[in-house]
Design a protein around this motif. Sequence first.
Motif, PDB file in Angstrom:
ATOM      1  N   ASP A  62      16.951  -0.471  -9.626  1.00 41.42           N
ATOM      2  CA  ASP A  62      15.861  -0.672 -10.393  1.00 41.42           C
ATOM      3  C   ASP A  62      14.389  -0.086  -9.988  1.00 41.42           C
ATOM      4  OD1 ASP A  62      13.998  -1.671 -12.417  1.00 41.42           O
ATOM      5  OD2 ASP A  62      14.102  -3.576 -11.848  1.00 41.42           O
ATOM      6  N   PRO A  63      14.659   1.231 -10.299  1.00 44.71           N
ATOM      7  CA  PRO A  63      13.385   2.210  -9.655  1.00 44.71           C
ATOM      8  C   PRO A  63      12.263   1.855 -10.361  1.00 44.71           C
ATOM      9  CG  PRO A  63      15.005   3.541 -11.009  1.00 44.71           C
ATOM     10  CD  PRO A  63      15.602   2.032 -10.791  1.00 44.71           C
ATOM     11  N   GLY A  64      12.267   1.458 -11.735  1.00 39.34           N
ATOM     12  CA  GLY A  64      11.263   1.123 -12.611  1.00 39.34           C
ATOM     13  C   GLY A  64      10.518   0.029 -11.783  1.00 39.34           C
ATOM     14  N   LYS A  65      11.089  -0.985 -10.993  1.00 35.74           N
ATOM     15  CA  LYS A  65      10.342  -2.106 -10.590  1.00 35.74           C
ATOM     16  C   LYS A  65       9.473  -1.339  -9.384  1.00 35.74           C
ATOM     17  CE  LYS A  65      11.227  -6.462  -8.330  1.00 35.74           C
ATOM     18  NZ  LYS A  65      12.228  -7.437  -7.894  1.00 35.74           N
ATOM     19  N   LEU A  66      10.140  -0.463  -8.582  1.00 32.35           N
ATOM     20  CA  LEU A  66       9.339   0.121  -7.442  1.00 32.35           C
ATOM     21  C   LEU A  66       8.124   0.883  -8.011  1.00 32.35           C
ATOM     22  CD1 LEU A  66       9.123   1.046  -4.532  1.00 32.35           C
ATOM     23  CD2 LEU A  66      10.693   2.751  -4.698  1.00 32.35           C
ATOM     24  N   ASP A  67       8.330   1.562  -9.231  1.00 25.70           N
ATOM     25  CA  ASP A  67       6.934   2.357  -9.605  1.00 25.70           C
ATOM     26  C   ASP A  67       6.154   1.309  -9.971  1.00 25.70           C
ATOM     27  OD1 ASP A  67       8.507   4.793  -9.576  1.00 25.70           O
ATOM     28  OD2 ASP A  67       9.345   4.567 -11.526  1.00 25.70           O
ATOM     29  N   GLU A  68       6.352   0.135 -10.414  1.00 23.09           N
ATOM     30  CA  GLU A  68       5.369  -0.760 -10.711  1.00 23.09           C
ATOM     31  C   GLU A  68       4.435  -1.311  -9.658  1.00 23.09           C
ATOM     32  OE1 GLU A  68       7.167  -3.738 -12.987  1.00 23.09           O
ATOM     33  OE2 GLU A  68       7.825  -2.667 -14.469  1.00 23.09           O
ATOM     34  N   LEU A  69       5.023  -1.535  -8.447  1.00 22.30           N
ATOM     35  CA  LEU A  69       4.321  -2.051  -7.452  1.00 22.30           C
ATOM     36  C   LEU A  69       4.029  -0.927  -6.486  1.00 22.30           C
ATOM     37  CD1 LEU A  69       6.391  -1.956  -4.529  1.00 22.30           C
ATOM     38  CD2 LEU A  69       7.567  -3.513  -5.877  1.00 22.30           C
ATOM     39  N   ALA A  70       4.558   0.259  -6.559  1.00 24.59           N
ATOM     40  CA  ALA A  70       3.867   1.403  -5.666  1.00 24.59           C
ATOM     41  C   ALA A  70       2.500   2.028  -6.120  1.00 24.59           C
ATOM     42  CB  ALA A  70       5.137   2.378  -5.458  1.00 24.59           C
ATOM     43  N   THR A  71       1.442   1.271  -6.314  1.00 29.12           N
ATOM     44  CA  THR A  71       0.187   1.695  -6.732  1.00 29.12           C
ATOM     45  C   THR A  71      -0.907   2.091  -5.741  1.00 29.12           C
ATOM     46  OG1 THR A  71      -0.261  -0.579  -7.370  1.00 29.12           O
ATOM     47  CG2 THR A  71       0.623   0.682  -8.863  1.00 29.12           C
ATOM     48  N   SER A  94       0.917  -1.089   0.083  1.00 31.46           N
ATOM     49  CA  SER A  94      -0.077   0.015   0.033  1.00 31.46           C
ATOM     50  C   SER A  94       0.844   1.307  -0.214  1.00 31.46           C
ATOM     51  CB  SER A  94      -0.964   0.033   1.086  1.00 31.46           C
ATOM     52  OG  SER A  94      -1.893   1.035   1.073  1.00 31.46           O
ATOM     53  N   ILE A  95       1.917   1.220  -0.935  1.00 28.85           N
ATOM     54  CA  ILE A  95       2.839   2.475  -0.979  1.00 28.85           C
ATOM     55  C   ILE A  95       2.109   3.586  -1.622  1.00 28.85           C
ATOM     56  CG2 ILE A  95       5.077   2.959  -1.902  1.00 28.85           C
ATOM     57  CD1 ILE A  95       6.087   0.225  -1.432  1.00 28.85           C
ATOM     58  N   GLY A  96       1.827   4.569  -1.250  1.00 31.19           N
ATOM     59  CA  GLY A  96       1.080   5.737  -1.843  1.00 31.19           C
ATOM     60  C   GLY A  96       0.615   6.807  -0.725  1.00 31.19           C
TER      61      GLY A  96
END
Length: 349
Positions: free
Chosen positions: A245-254, A173-175
């Motif tokens: 790999d910041p893109g991976k974090l962006d994908e799951l931080a929804t 629940s990163i947001g």
Amino acid sequence: MTNGQDPPQQQPIIIKHGSSWFLRIIAFVGWLGLMFAGLIIIVQLAATAQYFNEVDGVSENYYSGDKMATDKIALIRVEGLIMEGEGYIRNQIDLARKDKNVKAIVLRVDSPGGSVSASDYIYHHLNELRKDREIPLVVSMGASATSGGYYVSMAVGDEEDVIFAEPTTITGSIGVIIPHYDVSGLMAEYHIKDDSIASHDRKQMLSMTRTMPEDQRELVQGLVNDMFTRFKDVVKTGRPAYVKDPGKLDELATGEVYLTDQAIKLGLVDKVGFVEAAIERAAELAKLDVKKTRVVAYKKPVSLFGIGTASVANPTESLMKAVLNVTSPKAYYLDSSLPSLSAGLATAQ
């Protein structure tokens, strides 16, 4: 008195005892034993005195391990809504920080998160505790460690295998969310008008009595984006793999939540394990024998006269605090569909 003469006086019989070397030895041994017993009692009292350590209403209690050990692992609890920095959580941190016998920290997190400022405050002081004392910090996640609960967990730093979650833990629940409720339609139906006088239109930017104009919505979205960026930066401090790999974090931080197995695959959690596994890992990192270490926990002492006094003594004040908390604009790292209402209920309790 025969013949007028006094009877002969009886001479006292005096028996002289010679001093016994045996009795002297027994007496010496007795006194020596008494002194030794007193010394043991003093040492025992000194060793157990810290069970009653107390700072600002937080007391130390034995949790597990060797009751008489000097080296300690401190169990710090972050439970429920994180709505304030000062208070119980901060006092636990301070108590552990002052105790030089604390060699490692286990952070027990069971929280859906809370306000942005309170979560960041707790994260900061946990991070300072770990750095200043140069001791390991291991996280044990309970039923949930979401949003702000996950945020404070990042105080582990870049050590490996330091975040443990139970098999049924919900995390992620990163947001960020700034709640806004628009009741202008309801007010129009009942012919109620907000006639507030403000220094500028934007002073009522998050007012629930009117629809938010698009230019103001963009401003609020900018604030949310900035706080969201900070959240992800903090995650990178505890999960260094996302730096590469910041893109991976962006994908799951929804804002999505994950069960433990999925969280491990995504790199949010290291291992499946209950609090005992986290304690063992903390002991390992601190180079301690877990069986010869005392694990302590901090909790508030129960007061007969303090139970519920705030809400019972002045329910009107508590209700006002709850209402103000609901209607005041705040940002939350919180896994809830009604974050400000949840915060208001927490304030009222």
